[in-house]
Design an enzyme around this catalytic site. Structure first.
Site, PDB file in Angstrom:
ATOM      1  CG  ASN A 108      11.694 -25.861  40.620  1.00 59.54           C
ATOM      2  OD1 ASN A 108      12.516 -26.735  40.349  1.00 59.54           O
ATOM      3  ND2 ASN A 108      10.490 -26.146  41.071  1.00 59.54           N
ATOM      4  CG  ASN A 112       5.558 -17.632  47.649  1.00 61.81           C
ATOM      5  OD1 ASN A 112       6.157 -18.467  46.956  1.00 61.81           O
ATOM      6  ND2 ASN A 112       5.754 -17.527  48.967  1.00 61.81           N
ATOM      7  CB  CYS A 124       7.973 -27.402  45.212  1.00 61.31           C
ATOM      8  SG  CYS A 124       8.646 -26.475  46.606  1.00 61.31           S
ATOM      9  CB  CYS A 184      12.834 -20.274  45.056  1.00 57.84           C
ATOM     10  SG  CYS A 184      11.800 -20.856  43.695  1.00 57.84           S
ATOM     11  CD  GLU A 213       5.939 -23.958  45.504  1.00 60.58           C
ATOM     12  OE1 GLU A 213       6.312 -22.832  45.877  1.00 60.58           O
ATOM     13  OE2 GLU A 213       6.319 -24.489  44.441  1.00 60.58           O
ATOM     14  NE  ARG A 214       6.317 -19.810  52.965  1.00 57.49           N
ATOM     15  CZ  ARG A 214       7.387 -19.475  53.704  1.00 57.49           C
ATOM     16  NH1 ARG A 214       7.275 -19.272  55.004  1.00 57.49           N
ATOM     17  NH2 ARG A 214       8.588 -19.408  53.137  1.00 57.49           N
ATOM     18  CG  HIS A 230       9.741 -27.695  52.438  1.00 55.77           C
ATOM     19  ND1 HIS A 230       9.056 -27.634  51.260  1.00 55.77           N
ATOM     20  CD2 HIS A 230      10.769 -26.805  52.326  1.00 55.77           C
ATOM     21  CE1 HIS A 230       9.648 -26.765  50.453  1.00 55.77           C
ATOM     22  NE2 HIS A 230      10.678 -26.249  51.070  1.00 55.77           N
ATOM     23  CG  ASN A 252      11.642 -23.058  51.290  1.00 47.85           C
ATOM     24  OD1 ASN A 252      12.412 -23.996  51.477  1.00 47.85           O
ATOM     25  ND2 ASN A 252      10.915 -22.959  50.199  1.00 47.85           N
ATOM     26  CG  ASN A 277       6.586 -24.206  50.874  1.00 47.76           C
ATOM     27  OD1 ASN A 277       5.942 -23.532  50.083  1.00 47.76           O
ATOM     28  ND2 ASN A 277       7.630 -23.713  51.559  1.00 47.76           N
ATOM     29  CB  THR A 321      12.820 -25.872  48.639  1.00 51.74           C
ATOM     30  OG1 THR A 321      11.528 -25.324  48.307  1.00 51.74           O
ATOM     31  CG2 THR A 321      13.911 -24.845  48.352  1.00 51.74           C
ATOM     32  N   GLY A 322      10.953 -28.393  47.814  1.00 49.84           N
ATOM     33  CA  GLY A 322      10.045 -29.459  48.255  1.00 49.84           C
ATOM     34  C   GLY A 322      10.548 -30.840  47.876  1.00 49.84           C
ATOM     35  CG  ASN A 328       7.940 -23.737  40.649  1.00 51.80           C
ATOM     36  OD1 ASN A 328       8.816 -23.811  41.496  1.00 51.80           O
ATOM     37  ND2 ASN A 328       6.818 -23.059  40.845  1.00 51.80           N
TER      38      ASN A 328
END
Ligand SMILES: N[C@H](CCC[C@H](N)C(=O)O)C(=O)O
Length: 272
Positions: free
Chosen positions: A73, A62, A215, A71, A206-207, A157, A155, A188, A217-218, A11
């Site tokens: 990463n 983004n 990702c 974020c 990702e959004r 998900h 954020n 996301n 947070t993902g 990322n």
């Protein structure tokens, strides 16, 4: 303008040291510089700015120019940049984000981030399934019914469990959910394959970016959703196309994310 190209599990970000540079129009700059043909190329623009409350403030934009609240990463990449250029001896740092102050620690091969506790959507109510009380919602998307567990890591998900990530209709469903009326600020979407109690395979739409190699947070949202629906434990290794991240969700507490981060190259472009 000087920049550093950073990446964490593939990322990638254009990192600008705003202790030294002044950025006036970050949204349009992100769109221009993140373009992989007409710009430097990246998933996002990462601005590091002075902060009255932390070692620095991180702003993430983004590829489409939209601002994001968090974020994972990016936080590790910010830590790597700070250690390389501004705070060389620091083993522990605090970085201010739009989702609050985040603490991170330098580790062998990368960084460990306190991502704080996940938040569930206000109306997310447990439903009874064969795995007991789980938190899931059925959505009609592109003529299909998908079951999602919605989690915020600062954020938004939407986590969708699939048999095989390789077979997920990632672009069709990810793009549709990103613009779905249920998610007025976008979302996301993670497509998660449960390998076993402690191992997940994940792909992410990702959004504001599209599919990314990873990702942070993902990865956290995937483990939280897996634990909430009885599919995996509260700690797991998350394999993404760009590499592997480690996620631990403390009982009733914060989520910790651990993984690599590096500066790939630095450069300079004409003043923007
Ligand atoms: N596209 C995300 C921001 C980047 C998050 C991701 N790269 C991470 O490592 O957490 C959003 O709009 O919420």
């Amino acid at each position: 303008m000087k920049f550093a190209k950073m990446q964490g599990t593939g990322n990638d970000f254009i990192c600008v040291d705003c202790f030294r540079e002044k950025i006036v129009h970050p949204h349009s700059l992100a769109r221009r510089l993140c373009d992989r043909h007409f710009g430097i190329g990246a998933d996002g623009l990462l601005l590091l700015l002075p902060s009255a409350a932390a070692d620095c403030r991180m702003e993430l934009y983004n590829r489409d120019g939209s601002a994001a609240g968090m974020c994972g990463n990016g936080l590790r990449c910010a830590g790597a940049y700070l250690n390389a250029h501004l705070l060389p001896q620091r083993q522990e740092m605090i970085i201010e984000t739009r989702a609050g102050l985040k603490r991170l620690w330098k580790k062998e091969g990368g960084y460990r981030v306190d991502m704080e506790a996940p938040r569930l959507e206000a109306h997310a109510l447990p439903v009874l399934s064969e795995r007991g009380l789980v938190i899931e919602e059925a959505f009609s998307v592109e003529g299909k019914t998908v079951t999602l567990t919605c989690v915020s890591m600062g954020n938004p998900h939407a986590v969708c469990f699939v048999e095989k990530t390789e077979e997920a209709e990632l672009e069709l469903l990810g793009r549709a959910l990103e613009h779905h009326h249920r998610f007025p600020e976008g979302v996301n979407t993670e497509f998660v394959e449960i390998v076993d109690e402690e191992h997940l395979k994940v792909r992410v739409w990702e959004r504001g970016c599209g599919e990314t190699m990873a990702c942070g947070t993902g990865a956290c949202a995937a483990v939280v959703a897996g634990a909430l629906t009885g599919r995996c434990g509260r700690s797991a290794s998350v394999r993404l196309p760009g590499g592997t991240l480690t996620v631990e969700w403390e009982q009733g507490g914060p989520v910790f994310l651990e993984g690599p981060a590096e500066e790939v190259f630095s450069g300079e472009i004409p003043a923007v």
